[in-house]
Design an enzyme around this catalytic site. Structure first.
Site, short mmCIF file in Angstrom:
data_model
loop_
_atom_site.label_atom_id
_atom_site.label_comp_id
_atom_site.label_asym_id
_atom_site.label_seq_id
_atom_site.Cartn_x
_atom_site.Cartn_y
_atom_site.Cartn_z
N ASP A 68 39.12 -46.11 -32.12
CA ASP A 68 39.76 -45.04 -32.89
C ASP A 68 38.90 -44.71 -34.10
O ASP A 68 37.96 -45.43 -34.41
CB ASP A 68 41.21 -45.37 -33.26
CG ASP A 68 41.35 -46.62 -34.12
OD1 ASP A 68 40.34 -47.32 -34.34
OD2 ASP A 68 42.47 -46.90 -34.58
N TYR A 70 37.21 -44.11 -37.83
CA TYR A 70 37.15 -44.88 -39.07
C TYR A 70 38.34 -44.49 -39.94
O TYR A 70 38.72 -43.32 -40.00
CB TYR A 70 35.85 -44.60 -39.82
CG TYR A 70 34.60 -45.02 -39.08
CD1 TYR A 70 34.39 -46.35 -38.73
CD2 TYR A 70 33.62 -44.10 -38.74
CE1 TYR A 70 33.23 -46.74 -38.06
CE2 TYR A 70 32.45 -44.49 -38.08
CZ TYR A 70 32.27 -45.81 -37.74
OH TYR A 70 31.13 -46.19 -37.09
N PHE A 81 31.53 -43.80 -33.64
CA PHE A 81 30.49 -44.56 -34.33
C PHE A 81 29.77 -43.78 -35.43
O PHE A 81 29.10 -44.36 -36.27
CB PHE A 81 29.45 -45.12 -33.34
CG PHE A 81 30.00 -46.14 -32.39
CD1 PHE A 81 30.24 -47.44 -32.82
CD2 PHE A 81 30.30 -45.81 -31.08
CE1 PHE A 81 30.77 -48.39 -31.96
CE2 PHE A 81 30.83 -46.75 -30.21
CZ PHE A 81 31.07 -48.05 -30.65
#
Length: 224
Positions: A68, A70, A81
């Site tokens: 999920d 940040y 990412f």
């Protein structure tokens, strides 16, 4: 939130149109809309479908699945990412960069965690869950996003040719069961987080293997 008000790239709108008609989608959008009204949610609503907007359906050549978004300020941008330029890359992304350096013998800029250049080359940076409450990781899990992203993976497997699926960690590997391995390449290893990288991600050479596969089928390799 719905697919007509939250921007999504036209080829994806067409590819996912049947899902957008389902009651499961209606329930999810009602919940997420209410969350944005009442809580601090990441990413910004206009960035929910950022991965799709930067990588049209017919351009997908690589799929990297995250969990999920940040959950801290100034990090989530709708790409797994990735973080916006100017934000210090998290440790998982730093480990990805280290593996790229080792695998491809190229130098990465560890001060820049923005992966939009990958997206524009055909790397779909897809989180399994597309939204999250501030400082509450996993807060939007099991609300319906997983069913939606399962459908996305299934559509890619069914309709696209010779896509590389990079599945890092057990959570991502669960998405791999629906991929037709007779016409796609699935590469699995541990998660690049500090807790998991040493269990297989370090030294996996997924980036060179990806480009070798793409070249085999006359597809443009990724400039990692």
């Amino acid at each position: 939130m719905n697919s007509s008000k939250v921007p999504i790239e036209p080829s994806w709108k067409k590819a996912l149109k049947d899902y957008f008609k389902l009651p499961e989608w209606k329930l999810l959008t009602q919940y997420i809309k209410k969350e944005y009204q009442e809580k601090k949610i990441y990413p910004h609503s206009k960035k929910i479908f950022n991965a799709f907007n930067l990588t049209p359906f017919e351009k997908v050549s690589v799929l990297i699945i995250g969990q999920d978004p940040y959950h801290n300020p100034d990090q989530a941008q709708g790409l797994s990412f990735s973080v916006p330029s100017g934000t210090i890359p998290p440790l998982s992304l730093k480990n990805i960069y280290k593996e790229i350096e080792s695998d491809l013998k190229i130098k990465k800029d560890f001060s820049n965690g923005n992966l939009e250049s990958w997206s524009r080359q055909g790397v779909l940076l897809l989180n399994s869950v597309l939204t999250v409450r501030e400082n509450e990781p996993g807060s939007h899990a099991n609300k319906g996003w997983e069913l939606f992203t399962d459908y996305v993976v299934q559509r890619i497997s069914d309709e696209c040719e010779h896509v590389v699926f990079l599945l890092w960690g057990n959570y991502a590997k669960k998405k791999g069961v629906m991929v037709d391995t007779s016409k796609h390449l699935v590469l699995e290893t541990s998660h690049p987080s500090p807790l998991g990288a040493h269990r297989g991600f370090t030294g996996c050479q997924h980036f060179s293997k990806t480009n070798k596969y793409l070249r085999t089928y006359n597809k443009q390799p990724i400039d990692w």
